[in-house]
Design a protein around this motif. Sequence first.
Motif: not given
Length: 236
Positions: A228, A216, A225, A219-223, A100
């Motif tokens: 989670s 994060r 997987n 990653l531009g605020g993305a999570e 990612r």
Amino acid sequence: MRVDAEPAFILHARAYRETSALLECITPAHGRIGLVARGLRRERSRFPRGLLQPLQPLLLSWAGSGELVTLTGAESASAPLMLAGERLYSAMYLNELVLRITPRGDPQGTLFDIYRLCLQRLADGESEGWTLRRFERDLLEQIGYALVLATESDLSTPIAGDIDYVFVPDEGPRPWVGQDGALRVRGAALLALVRDIEPDKADAEPLRRLMRVLLRHQLGGAELNAWSMTRVSKRP
């Protein structure tokens, strides 16, 4: 372009068209690459299916140019790294993180080396959480986001081990003065990353939170997987 017997690890594999597979791999000389393994899902594939798996050190050959190239050869470089349980989840996390956060086609031999070393440390039973923190630190440095850890954000005041700090993304640590909701971490934890010495257990969780926030941010605020997944969320 033809490449022969390049060291590689597979980060991710998925079905591609009717009978082929798309392999996302990390290599030292060519960075992250996308390989099309044509006919891999046929009953009589030229490539052994069990070979083209994550955690298997490989020597891969390919031909072509552009975003996707064609796999032309594959062989084992050494025995697979034996990981199970939580450590297997940690390896899956590493793979997703590299996939990612790194672009295709950016040669990063050092990143390949620290990735391989991290997997080996996990396989050897070294501290799981500390192994991941070191990899996250080194990964950020390799993508051009080396962390300010030895000094405050002014780049002149040394970090003190017995002081609490707020870590500001893109800037660095500042003394904590009671800010609500701030990312608070002890100076001793930051210095542990600088000195590459495992921190006290009390600092392990603040360091995990710190690295997650910084990743994060990249990653531009993305999570991810992995963050989670129930079992992964409980890992060190």
